[in-house]
Design a protein around this motif. Sequence first.
Motif, mmCIF file in Angstrom:
data_model
loop_
_atom_site.group_PDB
_atom_site.id
_atom_site.type_symbol
_atom_site.label_atom_id
_atom_site.label_comp_id
_atom_site.label_asym_id
_atom_site.label_seq_id
_atom_site.Cartn_x
_atom_site.Cartn_y
_atom_site.Cartn_z
ATOM 1 N N THR A 1 0.931 -1.133 0.035
ATOM 2 C CA THR A 1 0.014 -0.087 0.011
ATOM 3 C C THR A 1 0.659 1.082 -0.145
ATOM 4 N N LYS B 1 2.372 1.538 -3.467
ATOM 5 C CA LYS B 1 1.444 2.261 -4.504
ATOM 6 C C LYS B 1 1.238 3.563 -4.322
ATOM 7 N N THR B 2 1.182 4.115 -2.973
ATOM 8 C CA THR B 2 1.031 5.735 -2.632
ATOM 9 C C THR B 2 2.249 6.066 -3.226
#
Length: 108
Positions: free
Chosen positions: A15, A18-19
Amino acid sequence: MTKPIHKRESGILATVHKTAVGLARANVIDKATMREFDELCLTPVEPMAPEEIKALREREQVSQPVFARYLNVRKDAVSKWERGEKRPDGPSLKLLNLVRAKGLRAIA
């Protein structure tokens, strides 16, 4: 921009990566910072003792010749690693670490 990271054991890491990719695309994170972040996310390559290599091969339930074929090395290389006569390095060590982390199917 950057390629996805292969180390996905942690949902949190995936996560955050991806950010960071999104922030890089928006030019909030520069390319050098993104490269450093990508490097931090790579699976570490740690040396392996002869006993660890043999245990890994036995865990995967394959013979030395079959293990050697998966790793694209000669059968006597695996034998020498397991006896401690030689130590794997470079791509061979990376593959052994991948097999330890993800199993033999990860490199099949």
